[in-house]
Motif scaffolding. Sequence first.
Motif, mmCIF file in Angstrom:
data_model
loop_
_atom_site.group_PDB
_atom_site.id
_atom_site.type_symbol
_atom_site.label_atom_id
_atom_site.label_comp_id
_atom_site.label_asym_id
_atom_site.label_seq_id
_atom_site.Cartn_x
_atom_site.Cartn_y
_atom_site.Cartn_z
ATOM 1 N N LYS A 68 0.856 -1.181 0.000
ATOM 2 C CA LYS A 68 0.000 0.000 0.000
ATOM 3 C C LYS A 68 0.901 1.243 0.000
ATOM 4 C CE LYS A 68 -3.546 -2.302 2.747
ATOM 5 N NZ LYS A 68 -4.152 -2.376 4.087
ATOM 6 N N PRO A 69 0.367 2.401 -0.376
ATOM 7 C CA PRO A 69 1.189 3.621 -0.396
ATOM 8 C C PRO A 69 1.779 3.930 0.981
ATOM 9 C CG PRO A 69 -0.890 3.980 -1.529
ATOM 10 C CD PRO A 69 -0.998 2.649 -0.845
ATOM 11 N N LEU A 70 3.046 4.334 0.967
ATOM 12 C CA LEU A 70 3.792 4.572 2.197
ATOM 13 C C LEU A 70 4.171 6.037 2.376
ATOM 14 C CD1 LEU A 70 6.437 1.681 2.093
ATOM 15 C CD2 LEU A 70 4.166 1.654 3.147
ATOM 16 N N VAL A 71 4.440 6.368 3.636
ATOM 17 C CA VAL A 71 5.132 7.599 3.996
ATOM 18 C C VAL A 71 6.456 7.185 4.615
ATOM 19 C CG1 VAL A 71 5.155 9.625 5.504
ATOM 20 C CG2 VAL A 71 3.034 8.935 4.390
ATOM 21 N N VAL A 72 7.528 7.835 4.207
ATOM 22 C CA VAL A 72 8.852 7.594 4.772
ATOM 23 C C VAL A 72 9.340 8.907 5.370
ATOM 24 C CG1 VAL A 72 11.253 6.980 4.282
ATOM 25 C CG2 VAL A 72 9.397 5.770 3.112
ATOM 26 N N THR A 73 9.743 8.859 6.635
ATOM 27 C CA THR A 73 10.314 10.019 7.311
ATOM 28 C C THR A 73 11.706 9.654 7.791
ATOM 29 O OG1 THR A 73 8.151 10.791 8.037
ATOM 30 C CG2 THR A 73 10.053 11.623 9.247
ATOM 31 N N ILE A 74 12.658 10.531 7.510
ATOM 32 C CA ILE A 74 14.037 10.296 7.901
ATOM 33 C C ILE A 74 14.472 11.444 8.805
ATOM 34 C CG2 ILE A 74 16.404 9.984 7.079
ATOM 35 C CD1 ILE A 74 15.066 9.060 4.361
ATOM 36 N N LEU A 75 14.897 11.087 10.016
ATOM 37 C CA LEU A 75 15.362 12.061 10.991
ATOM 38 C C LEU A 75 16.872 11.950 11.155
ATOM 39 C CD1 LEU A 75 12.757 11.450 13.856
ATOM 40 C CD2 LEU A 75 12.579 13.032 11.925
ATOM 41 N N VAL A 128 15.815 15.940 13.923
ATOM 42 C CA VAL A 128 15.289 16.909 12.964
ATOM 43 C C VAL A 128 14.967 16.195 11.652
ATOM 44 C CG1 VAL A 128 15.855 18.990 11.636
ATOM 45 C CG2 VAL A 128 16.571 18.792 14.021
ATOM 46 N N ILE A 129 13.846 16.543 11.053
ATOM 47 C CA ILE A 129 13.475 15.921 9.776
ATOM 48 C C ILE A 129 14.502 16.275 8.706
ATOM 49 C CG2 ILE A 129 11.769 15.850 7.911
ATOM 50 C CD1 ILE A 129 9.609 16.402 10.018
ATOM 51 N N LYS A 130 15.105 15.252 8.148
ATOM 52 C CA LYS A 130 16.038 15.430 7.036
ATOM 53 C C LYS A 130 15.272 15.337 5.724
ATOM 54 C CE LYS A 130 20.416 15.955 6.208
ATOM 55 N NZ LYS A 130 21.130 17.099 6.763
ATOM 56 N N LEU A 131 14.305 14.402 5.694
ATOM 57 C CA LEU A 131 13.524 14.190 4.486
ATOM 58 C C LEU A 131 12.258 13.417 4.850
ATOM 59 C CD1 LEU A 131 13.823 14.618 1.385
ATOM 60 C CD2 LEU A 131 14.881 12.386 1.277
ATOM 61 N N ALA A 132 11.146 13.796 4.245
ATOM 62 C CA ALA A 132 9.896 13.061 4.428
ATOM 63 C C ALA A 132 9.126 13.131 3.120
ATOM 64 C CB ALA A 132 9.068 13.658 5.564
ATOM 65 N N ALA A 133 8.529 12.017 2.745
ATOM 66 C CA ALA A 133 7.757 11.980 1.505
ATOM 67 C C ALA A 133 6.651 10.948 1.620
ATOM 68 C CB ALA A 133 8.662 11.637 0.315
ATOM 69 N N ALA A 134 5.540 11.253 0.955
ATOM 70 C CA ALA A 134 4.386 10.359 0.928
ATOM 71 C C ALA A 134 4.103 9.942 -0.505
ATOM 72 C CB ALA A 134 3.161 11.059 1.514
ATOM 73 N N GLN A 135 3.899 8.662 -0.703
ATOM 74 C CA GLN A 135 3.473 8.191 -2.013
ATOM 75 C C GLN A 135 2.032 8.623 -2.231
ATOM 76 O OE1 GLN A 135 4.471 3.968 -1.408
ATOM 77 N NE2 GLN A 135 5.917 4.196 -3.110
ATOM 78 N N ASP A 136 1.634 8.710 -3.480
ATOM 79 C CA ASP A 136 0.252 9.064 -3.800
ATOM 80 C C ASP A 136 -0.692 8.044 -3.184
ATOM 81 O OD1 ASP A 136 1.283 11.129 -5.314
ATOM 82 O OD2 ASP A 136 1.101 10.050 -7.218
ATOM 83 N N GLY A 137 -1.763 8.547 -2.568
ATOM 84 C CA GLY A 137 -2.793 7.676 -2.049
ATOM 85 C C GLY A 137 -2.629 7.240 -0.610
ATOM 86 N N THR A 138 -1.673 7.814 0.115
ATOM 87 C CA THR A 138 -1.535 7.426 1.522
ATOM 88 C C THR A 138 -2.747 7.904 2.311
ATOM 89 O OG1 THR A 138 -0.283 9.424 2.038
ATOM 90 C CG2 THR A 138 0.983 7.432 1.557
ATOM 91 N N SER A 139 -3.059 7.173 3.346
ATOM 92 C CA SER A 139 -4.200 7.542 4.181
ATOM 93 C C SER A 139 -3.797 8.604 5.210
ATOM 94 C CB SER A 139 -4.777 6.308 4.873
ATOM 95 O OG SER A 139 -3.817 5.702 5.698
ATOM 96 N N LEU A 140 -4.798 9.207 5.788
ATOM 97 C CA LEU A 140 -4.625 10.250 6.781
ATOM 98 C C LEU A 140 -3.814 9.733 7.975
ATOM 99 C CD1 LEU A 140 -5.567 13.171 7.249
ATOM 100 C CD2 LEU A 140 -7.545 12.234 8.437
ATOM 101 N N MET A 141 -2.984 10.565 8.535
ATOM 102 C CA MET A 141 -2.160 10.288 9.721
ATOM 103 C C MET A 141 -0.904 9.464 9.438
ATOM 104 S SD MET A 141 -3.577 11.794 12.440
ATOM 105 C CE MET A 141 -2.694 10.985 13.734
ATOM 106 N N ARG A 142 -0.687 9.032 8.223
ATOM 107 C CA ARG A 142 0.502 8.208 7.942
ATOM 108 C C ARG A 142 1.793 8.989 8.201
ATOM 109 N NH1 ARG A 142 -0.639 3.214 8.896
ATOM 110 N NH2 ARG A 142 -2.569 2.662 7.887
ATOM 111 N N ALA A 143 1.820 10.279 7.896
ATOM 112 C CA ALA A 143 3.031 11.077 8.128
ATOM 113 C C ALA A 143 3.344 11.155 9.618
ATOM 114 C CB ALA A 143 2.877 12.471 7.527
ATOM 115 N N GLU A 144 2.313 11.354 10.430
ATOM 116 C CA GLU A 144 2.518 11.434 11.874
ATOM 117 C C GLU A 144 2.976 10.091 12.443
ATOM 118 O OE1 GLU A 144 -0.464 14.631 10.794
ATOM 119 O OE2 GLU A 144 -0.122 12.549 10.216
ATOM 120 N N ILE A 145 2.426 9.010 11.916
ATOM 121 C CA ILE A 145 2.815 7.680 12.390
ATOM 122 C C ILE A 145 4.255 7.374 12.000
ATOM 123 C CG2 ILE A 145 2.353 5.190 12.209
ATOM 124 C CD1 ILE A 145 -0.651 6.027 11.788
#
Length: 142
Positions: free
Chosen positions: A26-33, A38-55
Motif C-alpha cells: 500500500k502507499p507509504l510515507v517515509v520520514t528520515i530524521l 530533525v526531519i532530514k527528508l519526508a515523503a508520501a506516495q500518492d494515495g496514503t491515508s490520513l495520519m501516515r506522516a505522523e505515524i
Amino acid sequence: MAELTLDIARKILDAAFAKAGQLKLKPLVVTILDARGVIKLAAAQDGTSLMRAEIAHGKAYGALAMGLGSRALFQRAQEQPYFIDAVNTLAKGALVPVPGGVLIQDGTALLGAVGVSGDTSDNDEACAIAGIEAAGLKANAG
C-alpha cells in the motif's frame, strides 16, 4: 561518515519506495530524521491515508529517542506497558512503539532514524531496512 547528509537520505528514501514497489505494498510515507531528531527528508506516495506522516514520524522519533529500533519498543510495550505509556506521556504522545522505526548507523555511530508507515508494520520495517542498507549503512530495527 559523521552525519546523515541529504544525499544519503534521498538514497534511503528511494530504496525504501523501490522495496515497497517490489513488494506491491500500500502507499507509504517515509520520514528520515537526523541524529538530533530533525526531519532530514519526508515523503508520501500518492494515495496514503490520513495520519501516515505522523505515524512514520512517531516510529522514527521513538526509535531515536529511546535508542532502540521500534521493534524492540513494541516488545517492551508488551512487557512493560506502564513504562512505555509513561515515556509516551513525557514525549507528548509522539512515540509510536510498533515496528517500522529503524535506527541508521555507520558502524557504531548513530546517524538518525527512518520511520515508515502505510502497510503492515513488518512490511514498513522491511522497507526502512532496505533503504538504509541500500545506502551502505547499518539498520538497527531492534
